[in-house]
Design an enzyme around this catalytic site. Sequence first.
Site, short mmCIF file in Angstrom:
data_model
loop_
_atom_site.label_atom_id
_atom_site.label_comp_id
_atom_site.label_asym_id
_atom_site.label_seq_id
_atom_site.Cartn_x
_atom_site.Cartn_y
_atom_site.Cartn_z
N GLY A 74 -2.34 -0.74 9.99
CA GLY A 74 -2.28 -0.41 8.56
C GLY A 74 -1.15 -1.15 7.87
O GLY A 74 -1.29 -1.59 6.72
N ASN A 153 0.30 10.83 3.71
CA ASN A 153 0.40 11.13 5.15
C ASN A 153 1.14 12.42 5.44
O ASN A 153 0.91 13.04 6.48
CB ASN A 153 1.05 9.96 5.90
N GLN A 183 -4.68 7.16 5.60
CA GLN A 183 -4.83 8.59 5.91
C GLN A 183 -6.11 9.19 5.33
O GLN A 183 -6.36 10.38 5.51
CB GLN A 183 -3.61 9.38 5.41
N SER A 203 -6.41 1.83 9.21
CA SER A 203 -5.80 1.62 10.53
C SER A 203 -6.57 2.41 11.58
O SER A 203 -6.75 3.63 11.43
CB SER A 203 -4.34 2.09 10.48
N GLY A 204 -7.01 1.73 12.65
CA GLY A 204 -7.87 2.36 13.63
C GLY A 204 -7.30 3.59 14.32
O GLY A 204 -8.00 4.57 14.55
N HIS A 205 -5.99 3.55 14.63
CA HIS A 205 -5.46 4.63 15.47
C HIS A 205 -5.35 5.97 14.74
O HIS A 205 -5.02 6.98 15.35
CB HIS A 205 -4.13 4.24 16.13
N THR A 241 -6.60 -15.61 17.35
CA THR A 241 -7.85 -15.29 18.04
C THR A 241 -8.15 -13.80 17.89
O THR A 241 -7.27 -12.96 18.07
CB THR A 241 -7.74 -15.67 19.53
N CYS A 329 7.45 7.68 11.25
CA CYS A 329 8.42 6.59 11.17
C CYS A 329 9.82 7.09 10.85
O CYS A 329 10.80 6.42 11.13
CB CYS A 329 8.01 5.60 10.09
#
Length: 403
Positions: A74, A153, A183, A203-205, A241, A329
């Site tokens: 993200g 968040n 979020q 963001s995937g996680h 890549t 964070c």
Amino acid sequence: MDKKLIYLDNNATTKVDDKVFEAMLPYFKEEYGNPSSIYEFAKKANYAVKEARGQIKDFLNAENEKEIIFTSCGSESANTAIKGVLEVNKNKRHIITTKVEHPCVLNLYNTLEKQGYNVDYIDVNSNGELNLEQLEAAINYDTALVSVMYANNETGVIYPIEKISEIIKSKNKETKFFVDAVQAAGKIPIDVQALGVDMLGISGHKFHAPKGVGALYVNSKTMITPLIVGGHQERGKRAGTENVPYIVGLGQAAMEAQDNLKYEMTEVKRLRDKLETNILKNIFNARLNTKVTNRVPNTANIGFEYIEGELILLHLSDLGICASSGSACTSGSLEPSHVLRAMNVPFTAIHGSIRFSLSKYTTEKEVDYVCDVLPGIIDKLRNLSPFQDELEALKKMKAAVNG
Ligand code: PLP
């Protein structure tokens, strides 16, 4: 209940979904070709990236697959969008954002201010709602970019992105709009066309894909320069890549999240509401830090007056319960949350505020267990609090009000 993990910190990160993990596996060992190579062996990897791009396009309801750029997270999505669009519009030096953005956005704006950009930080009220009049008044001929998160968040408050889009267009058609939807993804539907945004990051996680993969939507009318320069991957918008297994995982997670939205918005919400109601009923002077109903369904942010949040977290952790104070964070620092400060949460509660964030894996039994053990923890910590006189006075006041 035996001590086992009760994970209520899903706004920090989430468990990888089994189906996501399964989908990724072949691309580590068997199908390890470079998607840019032209021989037959690499075709599968190339096709897998293409398929995932289509899945993200559908997840966000973008018009075209070309509008999707894969990133590593993200933070990278936000940095790519913000720096990329400013670089293209170098003559414009004004940016508008909010006081409650994630540090990956706020810290970037702090840096840009040092480079001569003029940044307006829009206020929120005590419920965490944005001051839209202030936002509208701030837009001028020099405004290059407005950036507002979709959902906060810490509090889960959802911002009126469609309305903000209309405001921007009515004031300056050249101003670009970036939305940090990290979020929101997987918790509420996202439709970039209906929202009318120029760029949007995920963001995937945060929705059961692994850490280390994200995506950025950039509509076809918006030009950006790449953050990472090199090869021609991602149509020249992000060199490097492609991380094939993780991109496959992101696409699969998006499909799972789409299928799960109804459950999230009904069952996860029911469990979150149960947790909130129980805590507020059974714990003296616990306060819901935002009362707005327009919140993502999984997030509760509750202040426990006259105690340190970190102490609550340690006691919960002893019982295997994971929650958080502030954003992942900033936890570990003793600075109170910038979001709760912007909302003017009283100093008596700001240090004792805890975020519980649920997921599709949260069970009723887990919520009941937290409801059972939390009052004892708060009681114990309040007995150790140096603010005994204040607590006593509050109790008397409450008793008088209740007759
Ligand atoms: N934006 C918001 C609203 C977030 O909550 C987070 C992470 O907590 C990010 C951005 C950063 O995402 P990532 O950890 O994938 O860089």
